[in-house]
Design a protein around this motif. Structure first.
Motif, PDB file in Angstrom:
ATOM      1  N   ASP A 171     -18.791  81.432  78.979  1.00  0.00           N
ATOM      2  CA  ASP A 171     -18.832  82.195  80.220  1.00  0.00           C
ATOM      3  C   ASP A 171     -17.686  81.651  81.057  1.00  0.00           C
ATOM      4  O   ASP A 171     -17.701  80.478  81.445  1.00  0.00           O
ATOM      5  N   ASN A 173     -16.622  81.908  84.145  1.00  0.00           N
ATOM      6  CA  ASN A 173     -17.023  81.284  85.410  1.00  0.00           C
ATOM      7  C   ASN A 173     -15.887  80.503  86.045  1.00  0.00           C
ATOM      8  O   ASN A 173     -16.022  79.312  86.341  1.00  0.00           O
ATOM      9  N   ARG A 175     -13.713  78.785  88.547  1.00  0.00           N
ATOM     10  CA  ARG A 175     -13.889  78.264  89.905  1.00  0.00           C
ATOM     11  C   ARG A 175     -12.573  77.607  90.302  1.00  0.00           C
ATOM     12  O   ARG A 175     -12.418  76.387  90.245  1.00  0.00           O
ATOM     13  N   LYS A 200     -17.516  85.875  77.930  1.00  0.00           N
ATOM     14  CA  LYS A 200     -18.022  86.725  79.007  1.00  0.00           C
ATOM     15  C   LYS A 200     -17.296  86.364  80.294  1.00  0.00           C
ATOM     16  O   LYS A 200     -17.085  85.193  80.601  1.00  0.00           O
ATOM     17  N   ASP A 205     -13.396  86.699  87.506  1.00  0.00           N
ATOM     18  CA  ASP A 205     -12.833  85.745  86.538  1.00  0.00           C
ATOM     19  C   ASP A 205     -11.483  86.243  86.020  1.00  0.00           C
ATOM     20  O   ASP A 205     -10.503  85.493  85.980  1.00  0.00           O
ATOM     21  N   GLY A 261     -24.499  86.116  87.372  1.00  0.00           N
ATOM     22  CA  GLY A 261     -23.829  86.034  86.070  1.00  0.00           C
ATOM     23  C   GLY A 261     -24.595  85.145  85.093  1.00  0.00           C
ATOM     24  O   GLY A 261     -24.676  85.444  83.897  1.00  0.00           O
TER      25      GLY A 261
HETATM   26 MG   LIG Z   1     -19.955  84.117  86.529  1.00  0.00          MG
END
Ligand SMILES: [Mg+2]
Ligand SMILES: Nc1ncnc2c1ncn2[C@@H]1O[C@H](COP(=O)(O)OP(=O)(O)OP(=O)(O)O)[C@@H](O)[C@H]1O
Length: 330
Positions: A171, A173, A175, A200, A205, A261
């Motif tokens: 994932d 994700n 940041r 994913k 993202d 998510g």
């Molecule tokens: Mg996410």
């Protein structure tokens, strides 16, 4: 060493951040202060969120990550245990447990004030990783685990997963605020997705990684993987050996976007686990399975964003569970 993972019946190992999130527990009143005075502690970190949600769905999950040798770390372990998550590979480290303060705009968009420099979630080292940690059939990793502080540990875990012929799920994700350098973030994320069977990402993202070129970024960097793209309230798509599957989102009022998510990923993985899908297998190539995976992901995503706290809204899951047992029959 005791055998874990496949042998112990773990389906999904969730590697990465194990944190406490502190949510504003009162309104800011007359608005004179920018942040509330009272906060509510909720389990957080993407890997904790996914592991907890999977366990609530009856999927055997494990959390792998560093927490402090302090009361906050002990509380993470006991909260995960109470949820039925395997904590055998939660590592207690001589560093404070990572925490994040979460505030919200009126539309449910979260802002994060992370206290995570030098904290246990970022201190996991190569020496903390064992072969047993790589033995689950599915292992979930996110791009933040590729940051310099935990990169060696992550690489060792990825090698363990490959050795055990496990399936790597990423994932993204992203940041970006946690990375000192965005070029480093992009190259480390490419190195991670190159090894994944499933990638994913949200629209955010892909914007952070490649601007509007999300699809060509995947084409260049994760050619062999199945791709899942989520677009918040605007639906999701799965592209891979099965062709293409899409599912619209049933829109709800968003109270707290954080955890949407993660809930979605847990739903998706639960469908794959229950169907016995793995890369190269017949189920993996079944477009209907991916449609159902997206739909179950949405059911959970919607519940997650409708409540404050990443997993607070993920109760009363009977509707989701019945979709899961439907997937067993195909
Ligand atoms: Mg996410
Ligand atoms: N308003 C909404 N109504 C219903 N479901 C939603 C809503 N917003 C988000 N979701 C659910 O959460 C899922 C994930 O949302 P999104 O695409 O924003 O990704 P994310 O991973 O939460 O984003 P990021 O990690 O970049 O913050 C969606 O696919 C959907 O299932």
């Amino acid at each position: 060493m005791e055998h874990r993972g496949v042998e112990s019946g773990i389906d999904v190992a969730c590697f990465g951040e194990l944190l406490w999130d502190f949510y504003e527990a009162e309104s800011k009143g007359d608005g004179k202060e920018p942040i509330a005075r009272q906060f509510r502690r909720e389990l957080g970190g993407a890997s904790a969120n996914v592991a907890v949600t999977l366990a609530r769905l009856g999927v055997k999950s494990a959390a792998i990550g560093g927490v402090g040798n302090d009361k906050l770390g002990a509380a993470i372990e006991s909260a995960l245990t109470a949820e039925g998550v395997d904590v055998e590979h939660v590592v207690r480290l001589a560093a404070p447990t990572g925490i994040t303060f979460v505030t919200h705009s009126a539309t449910g968009d979260a802002s994060f004030i992370p206290y995570r420099g030098g904290t246990a979630d970022q201190k996991l080292g190569e020496g903390d990783i064992t072969a047993a940690m790589g033995k689950a059939p599915f292992t979930l990793v996110s791009s933040t685990s590729m940051m310099a502080s935990t990169r060696a540990a992550t690489e060792k875990l990825l090698a363990a997963v490959e050795k055990a012929k496990g399936t790597l799920i990423v994932d993204l994700n992203v940041r970006a605020h946690l990375w000192p350098d965005s070029d480093e973030m992009r190259s480390a994320t490419k190195a991670l997705v190159a090894r994944a069977a499933l990638v994913k990402g949200s629209e955010r993202d892909f914007n952070a990684l490649a601007g509007k070129r999300g699809m060509s970024w995947l084409e260049e960097n994760a050619k062999q993987a199945t791709w899942i793209l989520t677009r918040g309230e605007n639906g999701a798509a799965a592209v891979g050996a099965h062709g293409q599957a899409t599912a619209p989102t049933k829109r709800v009022r968003c109270i707290d976007r954080s955890g949407g998510g993660d809930a979605f990923v847990a739903g998706l993985l639960a469908v794959l686990v229950k169907a016995g899908a793995k890369p190269g297998g017949a189920e993996w190539k079944d477009a209907k399975l991916w449609t159902r995976a997206l739909e179950v992901g949405h059911l959970l995503g919607a519940k997650a964003v409708a409540a404050l706290g990443a997993t607070t809204g993920l109760t009363r899951l009977d509707d989701v569970k019945s979709r899961l047992s439907a997937s067993k029959k195909g």
